[in-house]
Design a protein around this motif. Structure first.
Motif, short mmCIF file in Angstrom:
data_model
loop_
_atom_site.label_atom_id
_atom_site.label_comp_id
_atom_site.label_asym_id
_atom_site.label_seq_id
_atom_site.Cartn_x
_atom_site.Cartn_y
_atom_site.Cartn_z
N ARG A 160 0.64 -0.99 -0.01
CA ARG A 160 -0.12 -0.28 -0.09
C ARG A 160 0.94 1.19 0.07
NH1 ARG A 160 -2.46 3.19 4.43
NH2 ARG A 160 -4.29 4.17 3.39
N ALA A 161 1.60 1.33 0.86
CA ALA A 161 2.74 2.42 0.83
C ALA A 161 3.50 2.41 -0.35
CB ALA A 161 3.78 2.21 2.22
N ASP A 162 3.98 1.47 -0.90
CA ASP A 162 4.91 1.38 -2.34
C ASP A 162 3.89 1.94 -3.43
OD1 ASP A 162 7.02 1.14 -3.87
OD2 ASP A 162 6.73 -0.98 -4.08
N TRP A 163 2.55 1.68 -3.56
CA TRP A 163 1.70 2.07 -4.40
C TRP A 163 1.55 3.54 -4.29
CZ3 TRP A 163 -0.80 1.88 -8.74
CH2 TRP A 163 -1.91 2.34 -9.15
N GLY A 164 1.38 3.98 -2.99
CA GLY A 164 1.22 5.42 -2.87
C GLY A 164 2.39 6.23 -3.05
N MET A 165 3.68 5.56 -2.91
CA MET A 165 5.01 6.37 -3.17
C MET A 165 5.22 6.48 -4.59
SD MET A 165 8.75 5.49 -1.87
CE MET A 165 8.49 5.94 -0.32
N GLY A 166 4.67 5.09 -5.35
CA GLY A 166 4.83 5.56 -6.86
C GLY A 166 3.93 6.38 -7.60
N SER A 167 2.71 6.74 -6.89
CA SER A 167 1.76 7.45 -7.50
C SER A 167 2.22 8.96 -7.03
CB SER A 167 0.32 7.40 -6.74
OG SER A 167 0.03 6.05 -7.13
N VAL A 175 7.39 12.24 -1.43
CA VAL A 175 7.39 10.68 -0.97
C VAL A 175 7.53 10.54 0.48
CG1 VAL A 175 7.74 10.14 -3.15
CG2 VAL A 175 9.52 10.10 -1.53
N THR A 176 8.11 11.37 1.09
CA THR A 176 8.40 11.27 2.52
C THR A 176 7.20 10.54 3.51
OG1 THR A 176 9.97 12.80 2.17
CG2 THR A 176 9.41 12.19 4.52
N PRO A 177 6.18 11.34 3.32
CA PRO A 177 4.78 10.57 4.10
C PRO A 177 4.81 9.30 4.16
CG PRO A 177 4.17 12.70 3.03
CD PRO A 177 5.56 12.26 2.32
N PHE A 178 5.08 8.54 2.96
CA PHE A 178 5.14 6.83 2.94
C PHE A 178 6.12 6.31 3.90
CE2 PHE A 178 2.87 9.00 -0.69
CZ PHE A 178 1.64 8.53 -0.54
N CYS A 179 7.34 6.95 4.14
CA CYS A 179 8.14 6.30 4.71
C CYS A 179 7.77 5.87 5.98
CB CYS A 179 9.55 7.47 5.00
SG CYS A 179 10.17 7.91 3.31
N LYS A 180 7.22 6.44 6.74
CA LYS A 180 6.85 5.67 8.26
C LYS A 180 6.03 4.48 8.04
CE LYS A 180 2.47 8.75 8.55
NZ LYS A 180 1.54 7.45 8.25
N ASP A 181 5.24 4.27 6.94
CA ASP A 181 4.60 3.16 6.78
C ASP A 181 5.22 2.03 6.22
OD1 ASP A 181 2.07 4.16 7.49
OD2 ASP A 181 1.56 4.84 5.39
N LEU A 182 6.46 2.35 5.45
CA LEU A 182 7.39 1.39 5.00
C LEU A 182 8.18 0.94 6.16
CD1 LEU A 182 8.62 3.22 1.84
CD2 LEU A 182 7.27 0.81 2.07
N LYS A 183 8.68 1.90 6.99
CA LYS A 183 9.35 1.48 8.37
C LYS A 183 8.46 0.48 9.11
CE LYS A 183 12.26 5.33 8.05
NZ LYS A 183 12.80 6.86 8.58
N ALA A 184 7.41 0.81 9.11
CA ALA A 184 6.32 -0.01 10.17
C ALA A 184 6.25 -1.32 9.37
CB ALA A 184 4.90 0.97 10.14
#
Length: 216
Positions: A160-167, A175-184
């Motif tokens: 989900r985070a990767d899709w959001g980051m790609g978009s 893309v920084t907002p998605f980093c917390k989800d990737l770390k989670a």
């Protein structure tokens, strides 16, 4: 998107190799067949692997895993066929049939939902003008629904985070907002235990790569 496909495939390589070369005793025809199918996949014999997973699925009518992997083989290979529209459509339609079969056996399964979202992603990557408006929202919704069902599933969180980051990258957004989800997701991988050696257990390597590249 070609790079996305490569990284996803690379993230699966360790899992595929483990399945194909495991030294654990294999006692059933099902396990032997699955091990052989993973071996074919590891050898890049996509069609042979998908066909064997399909044959296993026809025998294991109450098991969603063979159909799931048959779909996964075809979907990931679809990223390499985006210039051949006819071949791609035929392959993705077959993959969709496998997803439908797996979903009929295991309803609201977050692992299968992730695969459905990935199939839509191939379509979007192949022709954004044709499929972006209709399928991109579906991908986002699938991940949102899967997250409600399985908030602790690392593949759901990371995909989900990767899709959001790609978009975000596509539209020139941060893309920084998605980093917390990737770390989670990385933390979830550390504690995730698949139900068996044949259940999905891929993605950790990909998360490590994304964080290193985009979340410095």
């Amino acid at each position: 998107m070609y790079r996305l496909a490569f990284l996803i495939i690379m993230s699966l390589s360790t899992h595929i190799e483990t399945q194909a070369q495991t030294e654990t005793a294999v006692n059933t025809n099902y396990e032997k067949g699955m091990k052989k199918a993973f071996g074919l996949w590891q050898e890049n014999k996509t069609s042979d692997a998908a066909n064997l997973f399909e044959r296993i699925a026809s025998a294991e009518t109450d098991n969603w895993l063979p159909s799931y992997y048959a779909a996964q083989v075809l979907i990931l290979d679809g990223f390499t066929k985006m210039k051949d529209t006819e071949a791609l459509n035929a392959q993705l339609k077959r993959a969709q049939d496998f997803i439908n079969d797996a979903s009929a056996i295991s309803k609201q399964n977050p692992e299968i939902m992730v695969m459905q979202a990935l199939l839509h992603t191939v379509y979007v990557a192949s022709d954004g003008a044709k499929y972006g408006m209709t399928l991109a929202p579906k991908v986002s919704q699938i991940y949102a629904d899967a997250l409600k069902i399985a908030p602790d599933n690392p593949r759901v969180v990371y995909m989900r985070a990767d899709w959001g980051m790609g978009s975000a990258k596509y539209f020139g957004q941060e893309v920084t907002p998605f980093c917390k989800d990737l770390k989670a997701a990385l933390e979830l991988f550390a504690n995730f235990k698949p139900k068996s050696k044949l259940h999905p257990d891929w993605g950790k390597e990909r998360v490590v790569q994304i964080i290193a590249e985009s979340c410095k």
